[in-house]
Scaffold this motif. Structure first.
Motif: not given
Length: 165
Positions: A41-59
């Motif tokens: 499912d689509e994961v919603q992330l907040p507009n914060r620099p830390e989201s790039a790290k979380v997105a990398r970990q998810l991927a």
């Protein structure tokens, strides 16, 4: 010039029931797909620099654990996820954006959806440039990429070929 395709249906503010991650929650990579899995499912992330790290970990978790795609394909995909998420954080002004990953026969597709209709620009890159390389990397490393405009926003995506074993 960016290829356009009408792939995603119109949605505003995230998919109904889509998981939202708080990037400050201190989740480790082993915890991520139990909370949110962008391949389901689509994961919603907040507009914060830390989201790039979380997105990398998810991927990385999806690619290595769920889909078992190690090696250069996974490395390049994780890098490009980071670039698209970084662009969403830096350039859209959105409060939230969505991350989604698909795998079909012979191909994976990653989508980052945000409410801005501003199109990303592929800029020429010079050897000494310290920024502006994100879409250049997407252009160089992916097999295909593009932007789908929606009535309220856009989806920026890329695809990678998978050699099925």
């Amino acid at each position: 010039m960016l290829p356009m395709a009408g792939r995603m249906a119109e949605r505003e503010g995230g998919a109904p029931g889509a998981p939202t991650l708080d990037c400050g929650a201190g989740l480790g990579p082993d915890d991520l797909t139990t909370v949110a899995d962008p391949s389901l499912d689509e994961v919603q992330l907040p507009n914060r620099p830390e989201s790039a790290k979380v997105a990398r970990q998810l991927a990385e978790t999806v690619l290595l654990t769920r889909w078992r795609l190690p090696g250069q394909l996974a490395e390049h995909t994780v890098l490009l996820v980071s670039e698209l998420v970084g662009n969403a954080v830096l350039h859209t002004g959105a409060q939230r954006f969505g991350l989604r990953m698909y795998r079909n026969r012979g191909r994976i597709r990653v989508e980052v959806r945000d409410p801005s209709r501003g199109l990303p620009c592929l800029l020429p890159v010079q050897p000494m440039d310290t920024s502006g390389r994100g879409l250049w990397l997407v252009e160089r490393l992916s097999d295909r990429w593009g932007v789908d405009l929606q009535p309220r926003g856009k989806t920026t995506w890329f695809e990678m070929r998978v050699v099925e074993q």
